[in-house]
Design a protein around this motif. Structure first.
Motif, PDB file in Angstrom:
ATOM      1  N   ALA A 125       0.799  -1.223   0.000  1.00  0.00           N
ATOM      2  CA  ALA A 125       0.000   0.000   0.000  1.00  0.00           C
ATOM      3  C   ALA A 125       0.834   1.276   0.000  1.00  0.00           C
ATOM      4  N   PHE A 126       2.036   1.243   0.568  1.00  0.00           N
ATOM      5  CA  PHE A 126       2.774   2.492   0.749  1.00  0.00           C
ATOM      6  C   PHE A 126       4.076   2.603  -0.034  1.00  0.00           C
ATOM      7  N   SER A 127       4.578   1.509  -0.581  1.00  0.00           N
ATOM      8  CA  SER A 127       5.824   1.564  -1.334  1.00  0.00           C
ATOM      9  C   SER A 127       5.536   1.451  -2.826  1.00  0.00           C
ATOM     10  N   PRO A 128       5.956   2.430  -3.619  1.00  0.00           N
ATOM     11  CA  PRO A 128       5.670   2.365  -5.054  1.00  0.00           C
ATOM     12  C   PRO A 128       6.519   1.346  -5.808  1.00  0.00           C
ATOM     13  N   LYS A 129       7.417   0.664  -5.136  1.00  0.00           N
ATOM     14  CA  LYS A 129       8.252  -0.344  -5.791  1.00  0.00           C
ATOM     15  C   LYS A 129       7.516  -1.676  -5.819  1.00  0.00           C
ATOM     16  N   GLY A 130       7.746  -2.423  -6.864  1.00  0.00           N
ATOM     17  CA  GLY A 130       7.162  -3.750  -6.964  1.00  0.00           C
ATOM     18  C   GLY A 130       6.014  -3.808  -7.944  1.00  0.00           C
ATOM     19  N   ARG A 131       5.381  -4.970  -7.972  1.00  0.00           N
ATOM     20  CA  ARG A 131       4.283  -5.219  -8.890  1.00  0.00           C
ATOM     21  C   ARG A 131       3.142  -5.888  -8.137  1.00  0.00           C
ATOM     22  N   ILE A 132       1.924  -5.675  -8.613  1.00  0.00           N
ATOM     23  CA  ILE A 132       0.773  -6.401  -8.078  1.00  0.00           C
ATOM     24  C   ILE A 132      -0.094  -6.842  -9.239  1.00  0.00           C
ATOM     25  N   ASN A 133      -0.777  -7.948  -9.058  1.00  0.00           N
ATOM     26  CA  ASN A 133      -1.633  -8.441 -10.132  1.00  0.00           C
ATOM     27  C   ASN A 133      -2.986  -7.734 -10.117  1.00  0.00           C
ATOM     28  N   LEU A 172       0.197  -0.662 -13.079  1.00  0.00           N
ATOM     29  CA  LEU A 172       0.628  -0.287 -14.420  1.00  0.00           C
ATOM     30  C   LEU A 172       2.003  -0.880 -14.730  1.00  0.00           C
ATOM     31  N   ASP A 173       2.884  -0.932 -13.736  1.00  0.00           N
ATOM     32  CA  ASP A 173       4.187  -1.557 -13.924  1.00  0.00           C
ATOM     33  C   ASP A 173       4.022  -3.052 -14.202  1.00  0.00           C
ATOM     34  N   ASP A 174       3.130  -3.684 -13.457  1.00  0.00           N
ATOM     35  CA  ASP A 174       2.888  -5.111 -13.639  1.00  0.00           C
ATOM     36  C   ASP A 174       2.306  -5.409 -15.020  1.00  0.00           C
ATOM     37  N   ALA A 175       1.502  -4.496 -15.549  1.00  0.00           N
ATOM     38  CA  ALA A 175       0.878  -4.697 -16.855  1.00  0.00           C
ATOM     39  C   ALA A 175       1.779  -4.253 -18.003  1.00  0.00           C
ATOM     40  N   GLY A 176       2.939  -3.679 -17.675  1.00  0.00           N
ATOM     41  CA  GLY A 176       3.854  -3.238 -18.721  1.00  0.00           C
ATOM     42  C   GLY A 176       3.424  -1.945 -19.397  1.00  0.00           C
ATOM     43  N   ARG A 177       2.659  -1.142 -18.721  1.00  0.00           N
ATOM     44  CA  ARG A 177       2.178   0.126 -19.264  1.00  0.00           C
ATOM     45  C   ARG A 177       3.104   1.248 -18.806  1.00  0.00           C
ATOM     46  N   PRO A 178       3.090   2.395 -19.500  1.00  0.00           N
ATOM     47  CA  PRO A 178       4.008   3.482 -19.146  1.00  0.00           C
ATOM     48  C   PRO A 178       3.697   4.096 -17.781  1.00  0.00           C
ATOM     49  N   LYS A 179       4.763   4.492 -17.087  1.00  0.00           N
ATOM     50  CA  LYS A 179       4.615   5.095 -15.754  1.00  0.00           C
ATOM     51  C   LYS A 179       3.941   6.452 -15.790  1.00  0.00           C
ATOM     52  N   TRP A 180       4.007   7.145 -16.937  1.00  0.00           N
ATOM     53  CA  TRP A 180       3.412   8.479 -16.980  1.00  0.00           C
ATOM     54  C   TRP A 180       1.903   8.430 -16.767  1.00  0.00           C
ATOM     55  N   LEU A 181       1.249   7.298 -17.081  1.00  0.00           N
ATOM     56  CA  LEU A 181      -0.184   7.172 -16.796  1.00  0.00           C
ATOM     57  C   LEU A 181      -0.429   7.230 -15.284  1.00  0.00           C
ATOM     58  N   GLY A 182       0.415   6.553 -14.523  1.00  0.00           N
ATOM     59  CA  GLY A 182       0.289   6.580 -13.072  1.00  0.00           C
ATOM     60  C   GLY A 182       0.627   7.940 -12.488  1.00  0.00           C
ATOM     61  N   ILE A 183       1.611   8.610 -13.089  1.00  0.00           N
ATOM     62  CA  ILE A 183       1.969   9.957 -12.634  1.00  0.00           C
ATOM     63  C   ILE A 183       0.827  10.927 -12.932  1.00  0.00           C
ATOM     64  N   LEU A 184       0.195  10.782 -14.092  1.00  0.00           N
ATOM     65  CA  LEU A 184      -0.971  11.613 -14.425  1.00  0.00           C
ATOM     66  C   LEU A 184      -2.100  11.356 -13.441  1.00  0.00           C
ATOM     67  N   PHE A 185      -2.313  10.092 -13.089  1.00  0.00           N
ATOM     68  CA  PHE A 185      -3.326   9.733 -12.100  1.00  0.00           C
ATOM     69  C   PHE A 185      -3.047  10.424 -10.764  1.00  0.00           C
ATOM     70  N   GLY A 186      -1.798  10.334 -10.295  1.00  0.00           N
ATOM     71  CA  GLY A 186      -1.424  10.944  -9.012  1.00  0.00           C
ATOM     72  C   GLY A 186      -1.530  12.458  -9.028  1.00  0.00           C
ATOM     73  N   ALA A 187      -1.111  13.089 -10.143  1.00  0.00           N
ATOM     74  CA  ALA A 187      -1.196  14.548 -10.244  1.00  0.00           C
ATOM     75  C   ALA A 187      -2.650  15.005 -10.244  1.00  0.00           C
ATOM     76  N   ALA A 188      -3.501  14.298 -10.993  1.00  0.00           N
ATOM     77  CA  ALA A 188      -4.923  14.666 -11.021  1.00  0.00           C
ATOM     78  C   ALA A 188      -5.562  14.454  -9.652  1.00  0.00           C
ATOM     79  N   ALA A 189      -5.187  13.368  -8.965  1.00  0.00           N
ATOM     80  CA  ALA A 189      -5.719  13.119  -7.620  1.00  0.00           C
ATOM     81  C   ALA A 189      -5.278  14.223  -6.654  1.00  0.00           C
ATOM     82  N   ALA A 190      -4.019  14.651  -6.765  1.00  0.00           N
ATOM     83  CA  ALA A 190      -3.521  15.721  -5.890  1.00  0.00           C
ATOM     84  C   ALA A 190      -4.245  17.044  -6.164  1.00  0.00           C
ATOM     85  N   LEU A 191      -4.474  17.361  -7.430  1.00  0.00           N
ATOM     86  CA  LEU A 191      -5.192  18.600  -7.752  1.00  0.00           C
ATOM     87  C   LEU A 191      -6.654  18.541  -7.310  1.00  0.00           C
ATOM     88  N   LEU A 192      -7.282  17.373  -7.454  1.00  0.00           N
ATOM     89  CA  LEU A 192      -8.651  17.212  -6.946  1.00  0.00           C
ATOM     90  C   LEU A 192      -8.690  17.398  -5.439  1.00  0.00           C
TER      91      LEU A 192
END
Length: 145
Positions: free
Chosen positions: A9-17, A78-98
């Motif tokens: 839940a708190f470490s951005p390292k690693g993968r989850i299914n 997203l890392d586990d699915a092989g998708r680009p990290k910028w999608l997750g960064i966009l998610f986090g930035a939008a969540a922070a602005l909200l």
């Protein structure tokens, strides 16, 4: 088991299914909504100088924790699915602005037509691609070191 859950839940390292992501994201959303509603109740003492329609500090901090955990889980998925990290960064930035907009009382009612509501819904739409990719994509094959 608890150490693994806290790390997930708190470490951005690693993968989850996908299943772990669904369980984590639903649990985070539920805990975030319930905790925020309880901490934003009228029973919490508000300052005389409080901003109208803004949440209490306890509710804001609880929502910030939930947003952080949701961002970490989405980045891992997203890392586990092989998708680009910028999608997750966009998610986090939008969540922070909200979260920031809600914290200052700008997004107090999401269904009123002012321009701030357009901004709020635009931020929600900015979070959508990461959620769709995290929910839809299968996991990459694991490579052994």
């Amino acid at each position: 088991m608890i150490e693994h859950s806290i790390d997930a839940a708190f470490s951005p390292k690693g993968r989850i299914n996908r299943l772990a992501w669904w369980i984590g994201i639903l649990a985070t959303a539920g805990a975030g909504l319930i905790g925020t509603a309880l901490m934003n109740a009228d029973t919490f003492d508000e300052s005389v100088n409080a901003v109208p329609h803004a949440p209490t500090m306890a509710a804001f901090l609880w929502a910030a924790l939930a947003a952080y955990v949701a961002t970490v889980l989405t980045l891992k998925r997203l890392d586990d699915a092989g998708r680009p990290k910028w999608l997750g960064i966009l998610f986090g930035a939008a969540a922070a602005l909200l979260l920031a907009g809600w914290g200052i009382g700008a997004f107090s009612d999401p269904f009123v037509p002012p321009a701030t509501m357009g901004t709020m819904w635009g931020l929600v739409l900015a979070m959508t691609p990461a959620l769709v990719e995290a929910a839809h994509r299968p996991s990459r094959a694991r490579t052994l070191p």
